[in-house]
Scaffold this motif. Structure first.
Motif, PDB file in Angstrom:
ATOM      1  N   PRO A 100      68.480  38.453 113.197  1.00 52.68           N
ATOM      2  CA  PRO A 100      69.038  38.338 114.511  1.00 52.68           C
ATOM      3  C   PRO A 100      69.868  39.051 115.291  1.00 52.68           C
ATOM      4  N   GLU A 101      69.894  38.960 116.560  1.00 55.22           N
ATOM      5  CA  GLU A 101      70.609  40.062 117.264  1.00 55.22           C
ATOM      6  C   GLU A 101      72.247  39.973 116.840  1.00 55.22           C
ATOM      7  N   TRP A 102      72.816  38.974 116.639  1.00 50.45           N
ATOM      8  CA  TRP A 102      74.092  39.331 116.038  1.00 50.45           C
ATOM      9  C   TRP A 102      74.394  40.149 114.784  1.00 50.45           C
ATOM     10  N   GLN A 103      73.291  39.858 113.891  1.00 51.72           N
ATOM     11  CA  GLN A 103      73.521  40.571 112.671  1.00 51.72           C
ATOM     12  C   GLN A 103      73.163  41.992 112.829  1.00 51.72           C
ATOM     13  N   ARG A 104      72.125  42.206 113.806  1.00 51.26           N
ATOM     14  CA  ARG A 104      71.854  43.607 114.259  1.00 51.26           C
ATOM     15  C   ARG A 104      73.110  44.583 114.711  1.00 51.26           C
ATOM     16  N   ARG A 105      73.835  43.870 115.626  1.00 54.13           N
ATOM     17  CA  ARG A 105      75.090  44.284 116.345  1.00 54.13           C
ATOM     18  C   ARG A 105      76.180  44.435 115.132  1.00 54.13           C
ATOM     19  N   GLN A 106      76.254  43.788 114.271  1.00 52.68           N
ATOM     20  CA  GLN A 106      77.098  43.796 113.230  1.00 52.68           C
ATOM     21  C   GLN A 106      76.920  45.253 112.275  1.00 52.68           C
ATOM     22  N   TRP A 107      75.713  45.147 111.901  1.00 58.67           N
ATOM     23  CA  TRP A 107      74.976  46.143 111.071  1.00 58.67           C
ATOM     24  C   TRP A 107      75.401  47.551 111.871  1.00 58.67           C
ATOM     25  N   SER A 108      75.247  47.528 113.094  1.00 57.07           N
ATOM     26  CA  SER A 108      75.086  48.831 113.878  1.00 57.07           C
ATOM     27  C   SER A 108      76.387  49.244 113.764  1.00 57.07           C
ATOM     28  N   PHE A 109      77.533  48.192 114.049  1.00 58.35           N
ATOM     29  CA  PHE A 109      78.824  48.559 114.051  1.00 58.35           C
ATOM     30  C   PHE A 109      79.421  49.136 112.764  1.00 58.35           C
ATOM     31  N   LEU A 110      79.015  48.489 111.545  1.00 56.61           N
ATOM     32  CA  LEU A 110      79.574  49.113 110.440  1.00 56.61           C
ATOM     33  C   LEU A 110      78.850  50.412 110.024  1.00 56.61           C
ATOM     34  N   ARG A 111      77.536  50.543 110.381  1.00 56.80           N
ATOM     35  CA  ARG A 111      76.888  51.898 110.382  1.00 56.80           C
ATOM     36  C   ARG A 111      77.662  53.082 110.832  1.00 56.80           C
ATOM     37  N   GLY A 112      78.127  52.715 112.169  1.00 62.46           N
ATOM     38  CA  GLY A 112      78.914  53.487 112.961  1.00 62.46           C
ATOM     39  C   GLY A 112      80.327  53.798 112.522  1.00 62.46           C
ATOM     40  N   GLY A 113      80.765  53.345 111.383  1.00 65.68           N
ATOM     41  CA  GLY A 113      82.120  53.446 110.950  1.00 65.68           C
ATOM     42  C   GLY A 113      83.195  52.432 111.442  1.00 65.68           C
ATOM     43  N   GLY A 114      82.581  51.410 111.929  1.00 63.90           N
ATOM     44  CA  GLY A 114      83.513  50.519 112.394  1.00 63.90           C
ATOM     45  C   GLY A 114      84.032  49.429 111.109  1.00 63.90           C
ATOM     46  N   ARG A 115      85.080  48.745 111.305  1.00 55.37           N
ATOM     47  CA  ARG A 115      85.696  47.963 110.407  1.00 55.37           C
ATOM     48  C   ARG A 115      86.103  46.613 110.850  1.00 55.37           C
ATOM     49  N   TYR A 116      85.851  45.623 110.188  1.00 57.93           N
ATOM     50  CA  TYR A 116      86.343  44.372 110.743  1.00 57.93           C
ATOM     51  C   TYR A 116      87.595  44.071 109.988  1.00 57.93           C
ATOM     52  N   ASP A 117      88.543  42.977 110.728  1.00 55.14           N
ATOM     53  CA  ASP A 117      89.649  42.667 110.276  1.00 55.14           C
ATOM     54  C   ASP A 117      89.540  41.422 109.617  1.00 55.14           C
ATOM     55  N   LEU A 118      89.361  41.618 108.107  1.00 51.57           N
ATOM     56  CA  LEU A 118      89.064  40.242 107.273  1.00 51.57           C
ATOM     57  C   LEU A 118      90.356  39.874 106.538  1.00 51.57           C
TER      58      LEU A 118
END
Length: 98
Positions: free
Chosen positions: A42-60
């Motif tokens: 799904p698109e929302w998972q592809r966006r998360q994957w791209s964000f993480l692959r680009g060095g992004g981090r989520y505040d969990l």
């Protein structure tokens, strides 16, 4: 500015504190980070994957409790109590279970 995504599960928002009872970091993000590609996801998972692959981090955060005995404006996350300090609270993944 603090924005809380309570009961986030795997629906993580960039720039928000994503909270859930489950340890999303261990169960979901490790799998997402290691995926070689996300064709057909799904698109929302592809966006998360791209964000993480680009060095992004989520505040969990792991949500310790949100109880009826606490005022609605008090939430304990990771041992820290937040009172009247949220600019937005999203409950999309919680509402669907009611």
């Amino acid at each position: 500015m603090m924005r809380l995504n309570l009961g986030s599960g795997a629906n993580l928002f960039e720039g928000w504190v994503n909270c859930d009872i489950d340890d999303v970091e261990e169960t979901y993000l490790r799998h997402l980070r290691s995926a070689p590609n996300v064709d057909g996801w799904p698109e929302w998972q592809r966006r998360q994957w791209s964000f993480l692959r680009g060095g992004g981090r989520y505040d969990l955060k792991r949500c310790d409790f949100v109880t009826e005995s606490q005022p609605l404006s008090a939430i304990c996350i990771g041992g820290r109590v937040f009172r009247d300090s949220c600019d937005a609270i999203y409950l999309g993944q919680v509402v669907e279970h009611l």
